[in-house]
Design a protein around this motif. Structure first.
Motif, PDB file in Angstrom:
ATOM      1  N   THR A   1      40.143  34.421  46.503  1.00  0.00           N
ATOM      2  CA  THR A   1      40.148  35.348  45.771  1.00  0.00           C
ATOM      3  C   THR A   1      39.839  35.456  44.701  1.00  0.00           C
ATOM      4  O   THR A   1      38.929  36.402  43.075  1.00  0.00           O
TER       5      THR A   1
ATOM      6  N   ILE B   1      36.565  35.593  43.623  1.00  0.00           N
ATOM      7  CA  ILE B   1      35.748  36.024  43.567  1.00  0.00           C
ATOM      8  C   ILE B   1      35.887  37.420  42.386  1.00  0.00           C
ATOM      9  O   ILE B   1      35.124  37.703  42.248  1.00  0.00           O
ATOM     10  N   ALA B   2      37.363  37.788  41.637  1.00  0.00           N
ATOM     11  CA  ALA B   2      37.591  38.196  40.643  1.00  0.00           C
ATOM     12  C   ALA B   2      36.939  37.542  39.296  1.00  0.00           C
ATOM     13  O   ALA B   2      36.339  38.507  38.305  1.00  0.00           O
TER      14      ALA B   2
ATOM     15  N   PHE C   1      33.668  40.002  39.337  1.00  0.00           N
ATOM     16  CA  PHE C   1      34.186  41.350  38.744  1.00  0.00           C
ATOM     17  C   PHE C   1      34.401  41.253  37.340  1.00  0.00           C
ATOM     18  O   PHE C   1      34.917  42.031  36.981  1.00  0.00           O
TER      19      PHE C   1
ATOM     20  N   GLU D   1      37.150  39.168  36.140  1.00  0.00           N
ATOM     21  CA  GLU D   1      38.023  39.183  35.973  1.00  0.00           C
ATOM     22  C   GLU D   1      38.424  38.386  34.847  1.00  0.00           C
ATOM     23  O   GLU D   1      38.347  37.014  34.658  1.00  0.00           O
TER      24      GLU D   1
ATOM     25  N   ASN E   1      40.909  41.600  49.285  1.00  0.00           N
ATOM     26  CA  ASN E   1      42.258  42.024  48.350  1.00  0.00           C
ATOM     27  C   ASN E   1      41.775  42.122  46.694  1.00  0.00           C
ATOM     28  O   ASN E   1      41.659  42.808  46.080  1.00  0.00           O
ATOM     29  N   ASN E   2      39.882  41.716  46.363  1.00  0.00           N
ATOM     30  CA  ASN E   2      39.274  42.755  45.318  1.00  0.00           C
ATOM     31  C   ASN E   2      38.674  43.659  45.472  1.00  0.00           C
ATOM     32  O   ASN E   2      39.265  44.608  44.354  1.00  0.00           O
TER      33      ASN E   2
ATOM     34  N   ARG F   1      41.736  46.179  44.817  1.00  0.00           N
ATOM     35  CA  ARG F   1      42.002  46.228  43.409  1.00  0.00           C
ATOM     36  C   ARG F   1      40.857  47.448  43.031  1.00  0.00           C
ATOM     37  O   ARG F   1      41.826  48.545  42.136  1.00  0.00           O
ATOM     38  N   LYS F   2      40.407  48.221  43.502  1.00  0.00           N
ATOM     39  CA  LYS F   2      39.544  49.043  43.043  1.00  0.00           C
ATOM     40  C   LYS F   2      40.216  50.585  43.424  1.00  0.00           C
ATOM     41  O   LYS F   2      39.856  51.617  43.345  1.00  0.00           O
TER      42      LYS F   2
ATOM     43  N   THR G   1      43.472  41.159  40.125  1.00  0.00           N
ATOM     44  CA  THR G   1      43.964  40.704  41.406  1.00  0.00           C
ATOM     45  C   THR G   1      43.771  39.324  41.543  1.00  0.00           C
ATOM     46  O   THR G   1      44.461  38.304  42.355  1.00  0.00           O
ATOM     47  N   ALA G   2      43.756  38.588  39.948  1.00  0.00           N
ATOM     48  CA  ALA G   2      43.547  36.618  40.564  1.00  0.00           C
ATOM     49  C   ALA G   2      45.116  36.615  39.776  1.00  0.00           C
ATOM     50  O   ALA G   2      45.630  35.519  41.300  1.00  0.00           O
TER      51      ALA G   2
ATOM     52  N   ARG H   1      40.196  46.502  32.269  1.00  0.00           N
ATOM     53  CA  ARG H   1      39.063  45.589  33.199  1.00  0.00           C
ATOM     54  C   ARG H   1      37.817  45.230  31.838  1.00  0.00           C
ATOM     55  O   ARG H   1      36.339  45.760  32.512  1.00  0.00           O
TER      56      ARG H   1
END
Length: 348
Positions: free
Chosen positions: A108, A111-112, A116, A118, A169-170, A173-174, A239-240, A345
């Motif tokens: 998770t 990927i974040a 994305f 983050e 999970n990611n 978040r969207k 997310t993280a 973000r």
């Protein structure tokens, strides 16, 4: 920030505490049907609460740009993830699977951070590693006692399930600005329907009414309310960080089992608790502040008028009570302590 942390910890506590209860129900029905009924308890319960709150069915509040993210989250988290885990459990030991499931928090976060973009500093990374290490320590003793060896296919399937939930999970978040009851309820209804239909088609039979009711109740609290808290935490933490706080769930489950099932504690339990407590402390004491730019943004979520919400209202309003409507954020550059919430973000 502290309210969002409370949401994340409450989500972990509810999910972790539900695990010993779910274990008590394993013998009453097949694992796939059990997963389906737990998810249905979540989806049906949250949908009824939302209908009662809104006095009927109301629009989701999702924009057309958010629906693809939400559909992806349902697909990966509600359908593919549970099926992959079930396949993995039939080809590897439960203890090994429990150890591998700690990869969800790591995947998770990766990927974040990578996909994305983050933000995460060294303190956050170290804290997450401490929490995940605590989960690994917690699972290791049972793994050592279990001499069975799962096939590589089983391990890969469990890892695939972790990857599916990390993607879920990611993607969730969207859509975390949308109604949390709607997001969690639809995901529960979808996952429950898919798993129950698959289980019944494979010959599973429904348990007694009392067992069915107990399973629905466990699913409502441990999967439903927990997911609502998780979505609320995503809004304020990203997310993280939310995933890292949620990783204390194995310790909560072990503690509840210790109290309920009169099991003896082990040094590894307290070592895991110390690692997790250290990781949570590292996150709670994080301070992230720099000059940053807010680009124009339009969305809808509960808010009050603060530094990020200075828009006008057409009707009379005192400006104090939280309210929800679609609003536009004008571009602004300023400096203050912040986290990767729904308003921060930006790249670093």
């Amino acid at each position: 920030m502290h309210r969002s942390v409370a949401y994340a910890l409450l989500a972990a506590i509810l999910f972790g505490a539900s695990t010993p209860f779910a274990k008590m129900l394993v013998g009453a029905m097949s694992p796939l049907l059990l997963a389906g009924v737990l998810y249905l308890g979540s989806g049906v319960g949250l949908t009824l609460i939302r209908a009662a709150r809104d006095r009927g069915w109301t629009p989701s509040g999702l924009s057309w740009r958010e629906w693809p993210w939400f559909i992806g989250a349902i697909l990966f988290g509600g359908a593919l993830g549970p099926v992959a885990l079930l396949f993995g459990l039939t080809h590897t030991s439960g203890a090994a699977a429990s150890l591998l499931l700690n990869l969800e928090a790591v995947l998770t976060a990766v990927i974040a951070w990578v996909v994305f973009r983050e933000n995460a500093d060294r303190r956050i990374v170290l804290g997450m590693l401490a929490i995940v290490a605590g989960g690994a320590v917690l699972a290791w003793p049972s793994s050592a006692e279990d001499g069975s060896a799962g096939t590589w296919m089983g391990s890969l399937a469990v890892i695939a399930a972790c990857l599916c939930w990390a993607i879920d999970n990611n993607l969730t978040r969207k859509v975390s600005t949308a109604d949390a009851l709607f997001v969690a309820g639809i995901k529960g209804l979808t996952a429950g329907s898919v798993n129950c239909a698959l289980a019944l088609s494979l010959g599973a039979s429904l348990p007694a009414a009392s067992t069915l009711a107990a399973t629905l109740a466990v699913g409502f609290l441990g999967y439903g309310i927990s997911l609502v808290m998780f979505v609320l935490a995503l809004r304020g933490l990203g997310t993280a960080r939310t995933g890292a706080y949620f990783s204390i769930a194995p310790f909560v489950g072990a503690t509840v089992a210790l109290l309920m099932l009169d099991e003896s504690s082990t040094p590894s339990l307290w070592f895991a608790a110390a690692l997790m407590a250290w990781g949570v402390w590292l996150h709670l004491t994080e301070h992230h502040e720099h000059e940053h730019e807010h680009e124009p943004l339009e969305h809808s979520h509960p808010h009050i008028h603060d530094a990020h919400h200075q828009h006008e209202h057409d009707d009379a309003w005192d400006g104090k009570a939280p309210h929800t409507h679609r609003h536009v954020h004008a571009p602004v550059i300023h400096t203050h302590a912040h986290f990767p919430d729904i308003h921060h973000r930006h790249p670093h």
